[in-house]
Design a protein around this motif. Structure first.
Motif, mmCIF file in Angstrom:
data_model
loop_
_atom_site.group_PDB
_atom_site.id
_atom_site.type_symbol
_atom_site.label_atom_id
_atom_site.label_comp_id
_atom_site.label_asym_id
_atom_site.label_seq_id
_atom_site.Cartn_x
_atom_site.Cartn_y
_atom_site.Cartn_z
ATOM 1 N N GLY A 185 0.829 -1.479 -0.242
ATOM 2 C CA GLY A 185 0.146 -0.168 -0.143
ATOM 3 C C GLY A 185 0.826 1.160 -0.315
ATOM 4 O O GLY A 185 1.868 1.409 0.246
ATOM 5 N N ALA A 186 0.306 2.462 0.374
ATOM 6 C CA ALA A 186 0.970 3.647 -0.062
ATOM 7 C C ALA A 186 1.459 3.929 1.535
ATOM 8 O O ALA A 186 2.193 4.877 1.128
ATOM 9 N N SER A 187 0.952 3.575 2.556
ATOM 10 C CA SER A 187 1.338 4.326 3.609
ATOM 11 C C SER A 187 1.794 3.283 4.586
ATOM 12 O O SER A 187 1.616 3.122 5.867
ATOM 13 N N CYS A 188 2.474 2.446 3.967
ATOM 14 C CA CYS A 188 2.997 1.078 4.602
ATOM 15 C C CYS A 188 4.084 2.062 6.403
ATOM 16 O O CYS A 188 3.800 0.993 7.583
ATOM 17 N N LEU A 206 1.436 2.901 13.759
ATOM 18 C CA LEU A 206 0.253 2.713 14.381
ATOM 19 C C LEU A 206 0.345 1.496 15.596
ATOM 20 O O LEU A 206 0.093 1.172 16.212
ATOM 21 N N CYS A 207 1.382 0.585 14.393
ATOM 22 C CA CYS A 207 1.786 -0.661 15.953
ATOM 23 C C CYS A 207 2.320 -0.242 16.018
ATOM 24 O O CYS A 207 2.350 -0.918 17.599
ATOM 25 N N ALA A 208 3.366 0.151 16.600
ATOM 26 C CA ALA A 208 4.225 0.389 17.549
ATOM 27 C C ALA A 208 3.365 1.598 18.467
ATOM 28 O O ALA A 208 3.475 1.555 20.034
ATOM 29 N N TYR A 213 6.158 -4.917 1.896
ATOM 30 C CA TYR A 213 7.253 -5.229 3.366
ATOM 31 C C TYR A 213 5.972 -6.973 3.762
ATOM 32 O O TYR A 213 5.511 -7.353 3.773
ATOM 33 N N GLU A 214 7.601 -7.527 4.350
ATOM 34 C CA GLU A 214 7.049 -8.712 4.739
ATOM 35 C C GLU A 214 7.486 -8.823 6.499
ATOM 36 O O GLU A 214 8.797 -8.613 6.807
ATOM 37 N N CYS A 215 6.764 -9.407 8.005
ATOM 38 C CA CYS A 215 7.064 -9.235 8.821
ATOM 39 C C CYS A 215 6.211 -10.019 9.676
ATOM 40 O O CYS A 215 4.797 -11.212 9.121
ATOM 41 N N SER A 216 6.425 -10.634 10.777
ATOM 42 C CA SER A 216 6.179 -11.846 11.405
ATOM 43 C C SER A 216 5.302 -11.392 13.167
ATOM 44 O O SER A 216 5.874 -10.315 12.876
ATOM 45 N N LEU A 217 4.425 -11.699 13.293
ATOM 46 C CA LEU A 217 3.595 -11.055 14.240
ATOM 47 C C LEU A 217 2.887 -12.393 14.697
ATOM 48 O O LEU A 217 2.565 -13.533 14.088
ATOM 49 N N SER A 218 2.254 -12.191 16.074
ATOM 50 C CA SER A 218 1.657 -13.394 16.740
ATOM 51 C C SER A 218 0.311 -13.403 15.926
ATOM 52 O O SER A 218 -0.261 -12.442 15.183
ATOM 53 N N VAL A 219 -0.337 -14.608 16.263
ATOM 54 C CA VAL A 219 -1.937 -14.749 16.050
ATOM 55 C C VAL A 219 -2.995 -13.663 17.099
ATOM 56 O O VAL A 219 -3.568 -13.139 15.904
ATOM 57 N N LYS A 220 -2.343 -13.365 17.754
ATOM 58 C CA LYS A 220 -3.390 -12.697 18.759
ATOM 59 C C LYS A 220 -3.049 -10.719 18.607
ATOM 60 O O LYS A 220 -4.114 -10.111 18.036
ATOM 61 N N ASP A 221 -2.536 -10.520 17.889
ATOM 62 C CA ASP A 221 -1.864 -8.670 17.664
ATOM 63 C C ASP A 221 -1.946 -9.358 15.682
ATOM 64 O O ASP A 221 -2.020 -8.237 15.456
ATOM 65 N N PHE A 222 -2.408 -10.280 15.367
ATOM 66 C CA PHE A 222 -2.643 -10.374 13.817
ATOM 67 C C PHE A 222 -4.327 -10.050 13.821
ATOM 68 O O PHE A 222 -4.684 -8.960 12.515
ATOM 69 N N ARG A 223 -4.184 -9.948 15.125
ATOM 70 C CA ARG A 223 -6.493 -9.593 14.749
ATOM 71 C C ARG A 223 -6.404 -8.243 15.430
ATOM 72 O O ARG A 223 -7.860 -7.678 14.850
ATOM 73 N N ARG A 224 -5.295 -7.645 15.686
ATOM 74 C CA ARG A 224 -5.277 -6.449 15.732
ATOM 75 C C ARG A 224 -5.220 -5.564 14.785
ATOM 76 O O ARG A 224 -5.507 -4.108 15.044
ATOM 77 N N VAL A 225 -4.392 -5.489 14.076
ATOM 78 C CA VAL A 225 -3.456 -5.357 13.034
ATOM 79 C C VAL A 225 -4.956 -4.986 11.610
ATOM 80 O O VAL A 225 -4.702 -3.886 11.289
ATOM 81 N N ARG A 226 -5.851 -5.480 11.666
ATOM 82 C CA ARG A 226 -6.336 -5.107 10.965
ATOM 83 C C ARG A 226 -7.595 -3.886 9.995
ATOM 84 O O ARG A 226 -7.460 -3.505 9.342
ATOM 85 N N PRO A 227 -8.326 -3.893 12.005
ATOM 86 C CA PRO A 227 -8.590 -1.895 11.853
ATOM 87 C C PRO A 227 -7.044 -1.437 11.508
ATOM 88 O O PRO A 227 -7.909 -0.754 10.706
ATOM 89 N N LEU A 228 -5.779 -1.439 11.889
ATOM 90 C CA LEU A 228 -5.149 -0.393 11.723
ATOM 91 C C LEU A 228 -4.535 -0.657 10.211
ATOM 92 O O LEU A 228 -4.581 0.324 9.530
ATOM 93 N N ALA A 229 -4.742 -1.897 9.381
ATOM 94 C CA ALA A 229 -4.726 -1.586 7.933
ATOM 95 C C ALA A 229 -5.763 -0.888 6.620
ATOM 96 O O ALA A 229 -5.644 -0.615 6.502
ATOM 97 N N ARG A 230 -6.900 -1.317 7.525
ATOM 98 C CA ARG A 230 -7.626 -0.217 7.319
ATOM 99 C C ARG A 230 -7.921 1.409 7.725
ATOM 100 O O ARG A 230 -7.937 2.406 6.654
ATOM 101 N N LYS A 231 -7.057 1.666 8.723
ATOM 102 C CA LYS A 231 -6.954 3.443 8.504
ATOM 103 C C LYS A 231 -5.267 4.067 8.100
ATOM 104 O O LYS A 231 -5.761 4.635 7.468
ATOM 105 N N LYS A 261 -5.003 2.252 5.255
ATOM 106 C CA LYS A 261 -5.210 2.485 3.760
ATOM 107 C C LYS A 261 -4.017 0.843 3.510
ATOM 108 O O LYS A 261 -3.200 1.375 2.415
ATOM 109 N N THR A 262 -3.796 -0.156 3.708
ATOM 110 C CA THR A 262 -2.457 -0.693 3.193
ATOM 111 C C THR A 262 -3.619 -1.968 3.406
ATOM 112 O O THR A 262 -4.592 -2.294 4.463
ATOM 113 N N ARG A 263 -3.202 -3.150 2.696
ATOM 114 C CA ARG A 263 -3.246 -4.177 2.628
ATOM 115 C C ARG A 263 -2.450 -5.659 2.832
ATOM 116 O O ARG A 263 -1.699 -5.187 2.676
#
Length: 395
Positions: A14-17, A23-25, A41-59, A61-63
């Motif tokens: 996306g344009a705003s990685c 936002l994650c920090a 970009y590629e990165c690793s994160l826990s399953v618990k945190d993956f559920r939390r980053v979905r709203p941040l991705a929409r905010k 505008k990244t996929r």
């Protein structure tokens, strides 16, 4: 712990990685192994945190798309149709728990005079060996039994840690007489021929002095003391265990020889390595192509398997290394023979010094001819003297 909880490897585009990472920090979401791959970009994160980053991705505008899933939960889900797998995992866990109740490794430290074979034989006689249930090992009772069996052990500690039995001992290096032995009337007699260098008597009647020439068996300090009456006549006897520090100067004959021709192993560099597995007292070697060597050495090394720390398993990996060598006949030169003879002689002197002998005079010579190198002569030493012999009471 990460494997148990599960993690995912994701791709971010996306344009705003940069904004997404900020936002994650701000929300304390941990990302690791971040890498820029081409246009994303590629990165690793826990399953618990993956559920939390979905709203941040929409905010921002990244996929986000999942590239890889790791963890015990994902592994079990992928193999959910393999019914034997969970059964095998449960059996393995049960086996590990069961093995943890037994002793699979015995470590002995601090022993010098008593070899490990002697101590292992004692442990076996007392029902302690590889595979003994840990609950059956009475550590305090075993330590007390070792002190009774080996009186020269001044301190014994027995402890079970994991599946390892740890035995630490401390030996009595000083030569001490028991109270029972010290109470028996006795004399100190010469245990070799020589000249008395010094004598300090603590108990008993000295019969020699510095400079006295004695033979083996002569009484040096008597444990019988006369009791005199007013007329200086013998009225009786008093008996004791003679005790004294006596140093005597004596001589030892030394002789050593070896041939000037010897065989030397020349390793060719050819070797063959094979492996085996030892379970308890039984070992199984894995089949390998057998190569015939005319002369060979076999080096064996064994490594006991353990899960962690002191959790040892009753399984060892054994490595066998066969090394080929050729025998070459060689002759010592005059210098080499004399150097080897001196080295062997120095080792003998070290043994004398360890026993408390003081070298007074050295009359040892080295002679080498075409066939044999001979080291011969006499050594005059100063050593402790006095062998205890029980005294027969006078009538």
């Amino acid at each position: 712990m990460v494997y148990l909880r599960g993690s995912v490897r994701v791709g971010i585009s996306g344009a705003s990685c940069d904004r997404f990472f900020n936002l994650c920090a701000n929300r304390g979401i941990l990302l690791w192994n971040v890498a820029c791959v081409r246009e994303h970009y590629e990165c690793s994160l826990s399953v618990k945190d993956f559920r939390r980053v979905r709203p941040l991705a929409r905010k921002s505008k990244t996929r986000i798309r999942i590239l890889e899933k790791k963890g015990l939960g994902f592994f079990l889900f992928r193999h959910r149709k393999r019914k034997l797998l969970p059964a095998g995992i449960l059996f393995g866990a049960f086996l590990m728990v069961s093995l943890s109740f037994f002793v699979w490794d015995i470590q002995i430290e601090g022993n010098e005079r008593f070899t490990e074979d002697v101590i292992f034989e004692f442990l076996k006689e007392n029902g302690v060996y590889f595979g003994t249930p840990g609950a059956r090992v009475d550590c305090q009772g075993l330590a007390d039994a070792m002190r009774r069996q080996f009186p020269d052990l001044t301190w014994v500690s027995v402890e079970i840690s994991g599946t390892q039995l740890q035995i630490n001992v401390r030996e009595n290096t000083a030569s001490q007489e028991s109270s029972e032995e010290a109470a028996v009337p006795s004399d100190l007699v010469a245990d070799c021929d020589g000249v008395i260098e010094s004598i300090i008597t603590r108990q008993g009647v000295p019969l020699v002095e510095a400079g006295s020439v004695v033979k083996k068996g002569d009484v040096l300090v008597s444990g019988t003391m006369e009791i005199l009456n007013d007329s200086l006549e013998t009225a009786g006897y008093q008996y004791c265990a003679a005790d004294a520090d006596i140093r005597i100067r004596t001589s030892y004959a030394y002789y050593d020889s070896f041939p000037m021709v010897y065989e030397e192993k020349i390793y060719t560099g050819r070797r063959q390595t094979s492996y085996g597995i030892r379970i308890g007292q039984k070992s199984v070697s894995l089949p390998v192509p057998d190569t015939e060597y005319e002369n060979e050495d076999i080096l064996t090394s064994e490594k006991k398997l353990r899960l962690s720390g002191n959790f040892y398993l009753p399984v060892s990996l054994v490595t066998y290394v066969r090394r080929e060598y050729q025998i070459q006949i060689k002759n010592y030169s005059q210098e080499e023979a004399e150097a080897l003879a001196m080295e062997r002689f120095q080792k003998k002197l070290e043994i004398f010094k360890e026993k408390g002998l003081q070298i007074f005079e050295n009359n040892v010579k080295i002679n080498a001819d075409a066939k044999t190198c001979v080291t011969a002569g006499t050594l005059t030493v100063i050593q402790d003297a006095g062998e205890r012999v029980e005294r027969t009471r006078a009538e």
